[in-house]
Design an enzyme around this catalytic site. Structure first.
Site, mmCIF file in Angstrom:
data_model
loop_
_atom_site.group_PDB
_atom_site.id
_atom_site.type_symbol
_atom_site.label_atom_id
_atom_site.label_comp_id
_atom_site.label_asym_id
_atom_site.label_seq_id
_atom_site.Cartn_x
_atom_site.Cartn_y
_atom_site.Cartn_z
ATOM 1 N N ASP A 1 -1.945 7.725 3.885
ATOM 2 C CA ASP A 1 -1.533 6.366 4.254
ATOM 3 C C ASP A 1 -2.199 6.023 5.592
ATOM 4 O O ASP A 1 -2.542 6.916 6.360
ATOM 5 C CB ASP A 1 0.001 6.316 4.405
ATOM 6 C CG ASP A 1 0.543 4.890 4.309
ATOM 7 O OD1 ASP A 1 -0.272 3.940 4.204
ATOM 8 O OD2 ASP A 1 1.773 4.719 4.343
ATOM 9 N N GLU A 2 -2.378 4.740 5.876
ATOM 10 C CA GLU A 2 -2.962 4.294 7.152
ATOM 11 C C GLU A 2 -4.306 4.980 7.404
ATOM 12 O O GLU A 2 -4.593 5.455 8.505
ATOM 13 C CB GLU A 2 -2.012 4.586 8.323
ATOM 14 C CG GLU A 2 -0.582 4.101 8.132
ATOM 15 C CD GLU A 2 -0.398 2.622 8.467
ATOM 16 O OE1 GLU A 2 -1.399 1.950 8.815
ATOM 17 O OE2 GLU A 2 0.744 2.137 8.346
ATOM 18 N N LYS B 1 0.829 -1.210 0.000
ATOM 19 C CA LYS B 1 0.000 0.000 0.000
ATOM 20 C C LYS B 1 0.863 1.259 0.000
ATOM 21 O O LYS B 1 0.635 2.179 -0.769
ATOM 22 C CB LYS B 1 -0.910 0.021 1.240
ATOM 23 C CG LYS B 1 -1.957 -1.070 1.244
ATOM 24 C CD LYS B 1 -2.879 -0.945 2.437
ATOM 25 C CE LYS B 1 -2.157 -1.156 3.770
ATOM 26 N NZ LYS B 1 -1.544 -2.487 3.915
ATOM 27 N N THR B 2 1.833 1.263 0.893
ATOM 28 C CA THR B 2 2.683 2.449 0.975
ATOM 29 C C THR B 2 3.483 2.613 -0.310
ATOM 30 O O THR B 2 3.678 3.716 -0.807
ATOM 31 C CB THR B 2 3.596 2.361 2.212
ATOM 32 O OG1 THR B 2 2.764 2.187 3.361
ATOM 33 C CG2 THR B 2 4.427 3.614 2.384
ATOM 34 N N GLN C 1 -5.833 -3.395 10.544
ATOM 35 C CA GLN C 1 -4.750 -2.746 11.273
ATOM 36 C C GLN C 1 -5.213 -1.472 11.973
ATOM 37 O O GLN C 1 -4.404 -0.602 12.290
ATOM 38 C CB GLN C 1 -3.585 -2.424 10.337
ATOM 39 C CG GLN C 1 -2.901 -3.664 9.808
ATOM 40 C CD GLN C 1 -1.663 -3.319 8.991
ATOM 41 O OE1 GLN C 1 -0.642 -2.911 9.517
ATOM 42 N NE2 GLN C 1 -1.770 -3.477 7.680
ATOM 43 N N ARG D 1 4.968 -7.355 11.050
ATOM 44 C CA ARG D 1 6.168 -6.539 10.878
ATOM 45 C C ARG D 1 7.355 -7.417 10.476
ATOM 46 O O ARG D 1 8.374 -6.933 9.998
ATOM 47 C CB ARG D 1 6.551 -5.805 12.173
ATOM 48 C CG ARG D 1 5.565 -4.780 12.701
ATOM 49 C CD ARG D 1 5.076 -3.830 11.675
ATOM 50 N NE ARG D 1 3.807 -4.304 11.098
ATOM 51 C CZ ARG D 1 3.313 -3.856 9.944
ATOM 52 N NH1 ARG D 1 3.937 -2.949 9.247
ATOM 53 N NH2 ARG D 1 2.168 -4.327 9.473
HETATM 54 P P1 ATP Z 1 1.596 -2.143 5.945
HETATM 55 O O1 ATP Z 1 0.165 -2.573 5.928
HETATM 56 O O2 ATP Z 1 2.360 -2.885 6.984
HETATM 57 O O3 ATP Z 1 1.746 -0.667 6.005
HETATM 58 P P2 ATP Z 1 2.017 -1.993 3.106
HETATM 59 O O4 ATP Z 1 0.817 -2.590 2.499
HETATM 60 O O5 ATP Z 1 2.099 -0.530 3.149
HETATM 61 O O6 ATP Z 1 2.224 -2.632 4.571
HETATM 62 P P3 ATP Z 1 4.597 -1.842 1.889
HETATM 63 O O7 ATP Z 1 5.345 -1.422 3.093
HETATM 64 O O8 ATP Z 1 4.307 -0.849 0.842
HETATM 65 O O9 ATP Z 1 3.261 -2.579 2.349
HETATM 66 O O10 ATP Z 1 5.324 -3.073 1.200
HETATM 67 C C1 ATP Z 1 5.776 -4.185 1.942
HETATM 68 C C2 ATP Z 1 7.076 -4.701 1.384
HETATM 69 O O11 ATP Z 1 6.860 -5.310 0.135
HETATM 70 C C3 ATP Z 1 8.086 -3.606 1.153
HETATM 71 O O12 ATP Z 1 9.361 -4.089 1.454
HETATM 72 C C4 ATP Z 1 7.915 -3.314 -0.319
HETATM 73 O O13 ATP Z 1 9.076 -2.763 -0.856
HETATM 74 C C5 ATP Z 1 7.638 -4.694 -0.886
HETATM 75 N N1 ATP Z 1 6.821 -4.685 -2.126
HETATM 76 C C6 ATP Z 1 5.621 -4.118 -2.294
HETATM 77 N N2 ATP Z 1 5.161 -4.326 -3.545
HETATM 78 C C7 ATP Z 1 6.092 -5.045 -4.197
HETATM 79 C C8 ATP Z 1 6.210 -5.579 -5.533
HETATM 80 N N3 ATP Z 1 5.265 -5.415 -6.451
HETATM 81 N N4 ATP Z 1 7.337 -6.268 -5.811
HETATM 82 C C9 ATP Z 1 8.303 -6.455 -4.897
HETATM 83 N N5 ATP Z 1 8.257 -5.974 -3.655
HETATM 84 C C10 ATP Z 1 7.164 -5.287 -3.291
HETATM 85 MG MG MG Z 2 2.253 0.810 4.744
#
Ligand code: ATP
Ligand code: MG
Length: 723
Positions: A220-221, A35-36, A251, A606
């Site tokens: 975000d969040e 997402k981020t 979350q 995490r």
């Molecule tokens: P959270 O809910 O904990 O905030 P999130 O959904 O925001 O998580 P991110 O932090 O954006 O997730 O991504 C999680 C991990 O996966 C990061 O290390 C990111 O770089 C990696 N990632 C995300 N998308 C891809 C992709 N398409 N290919 C490879 N790595 C990815």
């Molecule tokens: Mg995130």
């Protein structure tokens, strides 16, 4: 323009979100699904492909650290500096708006920000002025009440006086508090949000200006926004077509602070022309960690329902360690981190996550013994430490004589013969005449109300502040800070031997001078604000987050709440016991319990490579060793994912902990005990068996002895059954 760079590192669903045409968007997805990452790439897409000016970008993150990271990642993709973008926390952005438009917001130009501790102090003083017993009515309770109202957008004038005596009293205090803040030119965190909302709400011209400016708003969040934040966002998006939000209902962990998960539902109602994208692939964690996370969260009801999968192998099992007590637990964790580092990994890749700040102490102790650098997020952070706050209070008073909270803090620190009587007299005058403490002090001197000696001491203090301002007027910020620390008497005070940990405190004060030197005024584009005032706001907004030392390779310690959005290869989830996690207050309340479970889900997710979960059989609570039992969350985890380790030692002996050794167990036959049975133990006397868990070598029983309850491992314990 190279768009492959933006979209190549994305999967299909992520790409759909990033490249969507201009309308509102909700990306609803589980932890670690990117997402981020989507948010970052979306911003870059807007700038590079849709030629949106960086000025028109607004992005809200959850912490200052996350904001810095986001800015860094965007700049890396853009290969340019992007300082024109507004990226920050809700509080940071609200602060920025209020600084720019202090006049329209009816604030003094140099208004000061109160962090949570300052606010509590101010409330305490107010209660004392109102002659309310702070033992009977703790300031913290009032603080909660006030912030809760503000988070809901309510000022005291919006609340109706009721017949209820208690409610009446709270309302009266709220009103007095508002007057006090107004008079002294201070703004607490909740006020930042409410004021910023009112500013845009009441000033049509300004509102339109910002509506035009921010063509894209990113959050975000999103699941953790509260009502006032949501309303503020909506003000900025009149056509409801430019809000790009990402979040995860699983979350949502700030319900206790007024966050409204309904904001996700509301968004779907209020922003009719929006698209929803779901992301389902997790890129962060091993299969085992992800299964554990899914296993936990499925125990919650009323979820929006998402599924997460990963291409990654299951990897290592989740290690569960049943420690004898909290010290043993900390030793285990540090031991494991040592092994981790010895096999060539970085310390900063390891995180210790706990439910509440106070739990960090044991780990800090063991880390120090092991000479392993660590960094605690939260708890007593740099800008929250007493010596730092004292130094800042001098600076704040120099910047604003009406800052009562600061005057109150340092008027007799270091001691200079201004006693409680004088202080009471000042407060009395300030209260009855609606003066600031500063003016009240002058009044007492001018009217010759104080006895000679007291008046002389007080006058010397007032003069000291004036002189500090005069002497430093032409100085640079860091010189100013240094001069004030030295000439206020603080440095001498902390150099005395009798001050506990004086060397640390002096180091911290020096660090403050460094922080001031490193503070870059250019990044704070607040017109007309003095450098000192900008630095002080920075200190207030950063308090509660990181320490000054950002760059060392340190083990990371933080609460589960602080860990949101972050990821670490090695994670220790510690203190996983009933009454701690889930917390005692949440055990009998279904909604709160579900929030705790979401917090557990946040904690587990995490971890990237390896997760350890630990709990202690006995824990020191309020100075007494108390039997603890493992959390229900541990029982909810799919057991096949877990491997349990227990130390081999004489657990029945009271609190002598040997270094754990993760080898074999002494195996014994089937249980010879029954619940309710009366047994005798040589040291603890006789007691009744309350619970039996595990079997064979792992069997342990909870016995209620006369004085206390204790977990004992039967394999190591001599017990006689009493008939
Ligand atoms: P959270 O809910 O904990 O905030 P999130 O959904 O925001 O998580 P991110 O932090 O954006 O997730 O991504 C999680 C991990 O996966 C990061 O290390 C990111 O770089 C990696 N990632 C995300 N998308 C891809 C992709 N398409 N290919 C490879 N790595 C990815
Ligand atoms: Mg995130």
């Amino acid at each position: 323009m190279d768009i492959t760079k933006i979209i190549a590192p994305l999967n299909d669903a992520q790409r759909t979100a990033v490249t969507a045409s201009e309308k509102s968007m909700l990306v609803l997805a589980g932890a670690g699904s990117g997402k981020t990452r989507v948010l970052v790439h979306r911003i870059v897409w807007q700038i590079q492909v849709n030629a949106v000016s960086p000025q028109s970008i607004l992005a809200v993150t959850f912490t200052n650290k996350a904001a810095r990271e986001m800015r860094g990642r965007i700049e890396m993709l853009l290969e340019t500096n992007a300082s024109a973008m507004w990226i920050g926390t809700f509080h940071g952005i609200a602060h920025r708006l209020l600084r720019r438009h202090s006049e329209q917001a009816r604030l003094p130009k140099d208004f000061q920000v109160l962090d949570s501790n300052d606010q509590q102090r101010l409330i305490k003083r107010l209660l004392e002025d109102l002659q309310i017993d702070t033992k009977e009515l703790p300031p913290k309770e009032i603080q909660w009440f006030i912030n809760e109202q503000k988070d809901a957008g309510l000022r005291s004038k919006h609340l109706v006086d009721s017949d209820d005596k208690n409610a009446k009293r709270f309302l009266r205090i709220y009103r007095e508090y508002e007057i006090l803040c107004e008079r002294t030119g201070v703004v607490d965190f909740a006020e930042l949000l409410l004021r910023a909302y009112e500013l845009l709400h009441d000033d049509e011209h300004l509102r339109e200006q910002y509506q035009r400016r921010f063509s894209q708003i990113h959050v975000d969040e999103f699941q953790d926004t509260n009502k006032i934040q949501y309303d503020w966002l909506t003000l900025l998006s009149p056509n409801r077509d430019n809000l790009f939000v990402v979040g995860d209902d699983d979350q949502a962990i700030y319900g206790w602070r007024g966050a409204k998960i309904e904001n996700i539902y509301n968004f779907q109602k209020h922003y009719p022309n929006h698209e929803v994208v779901k992301l389902e692939q997790n890129y962060r964690s091993t299969g085992a960690i992800l299964k554990a996370a899914n296993g936990i969260i499925q125990n919650n009801q009323g979820r929006m329902g998402k599924s997460l999968w990963t291409e990654m192998a299951d990897g290592e099992k989740i290690t569960v360690y049943a420690a004898h007590d909290e010290k043993d637990e900390a030793k285990y964790v540090v031991e494991r981190i040592k092994l981790w580092v010895e096999s060539g990994n970085k310390r900063e890749q390891a995180a210790i996550l706990y439910r509440s700040n106070a739990q960090s102490r044991q780990f800090e102790e063991q880390l120090m013994l092991a000479k392993m650098p660590y960094k605690v997020y939260g708890g007593l952070r740099f800008f929250d430490r007493a010596e730092i706050k004292n130094a800042l209070a001098y600076l704040r008073l120099i910047a604003n004589r009406n800052d009562d909270a600061s005057l109150d803090r340092i008027i007799n620190t270091p001691t200079r013969g201004i006693g409680l009587k004088t202080l009471d007299a000042i407060r009395e005058v300030a209260h009855s005449r609606q003066f600031s403490l500063w003016d009240a002090a002058h009044f007492l001197i001018d009217e010759k109300i104080l006895p000679n000696r007291a008046a002389t001491a007080l006058f010397a203090f007032l003069e000291l502040i004036e002189k500090l301002e005069r002497d430093t007027a032409a100085f640079e910020l860091s010189e100013k800070v240094q001069f004030v620390i030295e000439h206020s008497g603080l440095m001498t005070f902390y150099s005395q031997d009798k001050v506990e940990k004086s060397a640390d405190k002096i180091e911290n004060l020096k660090e403050l001078i460094n922080a001031a030197a490193a503070f870059s005024f250019e990044n704070v584009e607040e017109e007309g604000l003095s450098e000192l005032a900008a630095f002080l706001s920075h200190a207030a907004l950063e308090s509660g987050e990181s320490q000054a030392d950002e760059f060392d390779d340190c083990v990371q310690l933080m609460t589960l709440h602080t860990a949101k959005g972050l990821e670490f290869p090695l994670v220790f989830l510690v203190g996983v016991e009933e009454g701690i996690f889930p917390s005692q207050q949440s055990i009998y309340d279904k909604a709160k319990l579900e929030e705790e479970r979401r917090l557990c889900y946040v904690g587990i997710t995490r971890a990237m490579q390896k997760l350890h979960i630990t709990y202690a059989d006995n824990r020191l609570l309020y100075g007494k060793s108390t039997a603890a039992s493992k959390s229900r969350f541990l029982k909810e985890l799919p057991q096949e994912l877990l491997e349990e380790v227990r130390p081999k030692r004489e657990v029945s002996r009271p609190v002598t902990t040997k270094t754990p050794n993760f080898l074999a167990f002494k195996v014994e036959s089937d249980s010879r005990y029954k619940m309710g049975q009366r047994v005798h133990h040589e040291t603890f006397g006789s007691g009744v068996i309350q619970t039996i868990e595990g079997e064979g070598a792992k069997e342990r029983i909870l016995i209620k002895f006369n004085r206390e309850s204790r977990w004992l491992m039967t394999a190591y314990t001599e017990l006689t059954v009493v008939n």
